[in-house]
Design an enzyme around this catalytic site. Structure first.
Site, PDB file in Angstrom:
ATOM      1  N   HIS A  79     -26.193  57.960  29.948  1.00 24.28           N
ATOM      2  CA  HIS A  79     -25.855  58.239  31.113  1.00 24.28           C
ATOM      3  C   HIS A  79     -24.730  59.274  31.383  1.00 24.28           C
ATOM      4  O   HIS A  79     -24.766  60.231  32.161  1.00 24.28           O
ATOM      5  CB  HIS A  79     -25.579  57.052  31.952  1.00 24.28           C
ATOM      6  CG  HIS A  79     -26.792  56.222  32.532  1.00 24.28           C
ATOM      7  ND1 HIS A  79     -27.744  56.906  33.430  1.00 24.28           N
ATOM      8  CD2 HIS A  79     -27.291  54.851  32.255  1.00 24.28           C
ATOM      9  CE1 HIS A  79     -28.557  55.842  33.863  1.00 24.28           C
ATOM     10  NE2 HIS A  79     -28.325  54.785  33.100  1.00 24.28           N
TER      11      HIS A  79
ATOM     12  N   CYS B  16     -33.647  50.344  33.458  1.00 24.15           N
ATOM     13  CA  CYS B  16     -32.367  51.045  34.190  1.00 24.15           C
ATOM     14  C   CYS B  16     -32.143  50.647  35.458  1.00 24.15           C
ATOM     15  O   CYS B  16     -33.267  50.893  36.259  1.00 24.15           O
ATOM     16  CB  CYS B  16     -32.500  52.480  33.652  1.00 24.15           C
ATOM     17  SG  CYS B  16     -31.223  53.411  34.386  1.00 24.15           S
TER      18      CYS B  16
ATOM     19  N   GLU C  78     -26.082  53.590  28.124  1.00 22.65           N
ATOM     20  CA  GLU C  78     -24.875  53.819  28.870  1.00 22.65           C
ATOM     21  C   GLU C  78     -24.179  55.377  28.548  1.00 22.65           C
ATOM     22  O   GLU C  78     -23.989  56.100  29.284  1.00 22.65           O
ATOM     23  CB  GLU C  78     -23.874  52.820  29.055  1.00 22.65           C
ATOM     24  CG  GLU C  78     -24.475  51.450  29.260  1.00 22.65           C
ATOM     25  CD  GLU C  78     -25.370  51.529  30.694  1.00 22.65           C
ATOM     26  OE1 GLU C  78     -25.185  52.347  31.344  1.00 22.65           O
ATOM     27  OE2 GLU C  78     -26.157  50.578  30.753  1.00 22.65           O
TER      28      GLU C  78
HETATM   29 ZN    ZN Z   1     -29.256  52.816  33.033  1.00 19.46          ZN
END
Ligand code: ZN
Length: 189
Positions: A147, A102, A144
């Site tokens: 996130h 990441c 994603e």
């Molecule tokens: Zn990430």
């Protein structure tokens, strides 16, 4: 278009659940400029994807693009995708163990991801889209979207598999790439 600083783990915005973008705002200079910055920042960092809160914005937007990526040479190509208000639906119980990194976390490690998803989002022109994604590409979407919900890979990684990128390259990369390359060939994505 600007390359923006990527926030590291510990920054509170990475733990913030992002807010859906009203459809009428998608065409605004603020949102279109944010999308341009996400694309620039993702490409500059050789990321496979990036989420808005990684550059300090709380709009529910991600971008994904994979094209001969030096960070992840085993990932199959994905054309540039801009997803506003993305949602994922897991299609079945198939799972795969992926070693993920990441841009906001200096370590990488193994975690379990779903193999088959249907993703729904609005593109930057305001058009609603749906597609089925599989394999490592499905892993990238889950990463994603995590996130955007304030979840980081370290929440999902088996802590015994945590590794620096240097130690991964030295001790784990060969076996992982061998396994995942065979896997990518089998699932085709
Ligand atoms: Zn990430």
């Amino acid at each position: 278009m600007t390359v923006r600083p990527i926030l590291p783990i510990g920054h509170p915005v990475l733990r913030t659940r992002t807010t859906p973008v009203p459809r009428s705002d998608i065409s605004s200079p603020r949102i279109q400029g944010l999308i341009d910055d996400l694309i620039d920042t993702m490409r500059h960092a050789n990321g496979a994807g990036i989420a808005a809160n990684q550059i300090g914005e709380t709009a529910r937007i991600l971008t994904i693009e994979v094209n001969d990526n030096p960070r992840y040479p085993y990932k199959p190509p994905v054309p540039l995708t801009v997803a506003v208000n993305p949602e994922i639906e897991v299609l079945d119980d198939e799972r795969v163990v992926i070693n993920e990194g990441c841009l906001s976390v200096p370590l990488r490690g193994e975690l379990v991801r779903s193999l088959n998803l249907r993703v729904s989002y609005t593109d930057r022109e305001g058009v609603d889209r749906q597609q089925v994604v599989r394999g490592l590409t499905a892993g990238t979407w889950q990463h994603e979207c995590d996130h955007l919900d304030g979840i980081l890979v370290v929440d999902r990684i088996d802590p015994r598999t945590l590794s620096t990128w240097e130690q991964f390259t030295e001790h784990h990369q060969e076996a992982f790439v061998e396994r995942i390359t065979r896997f990518v060939r089998e699932v085709g994505s």
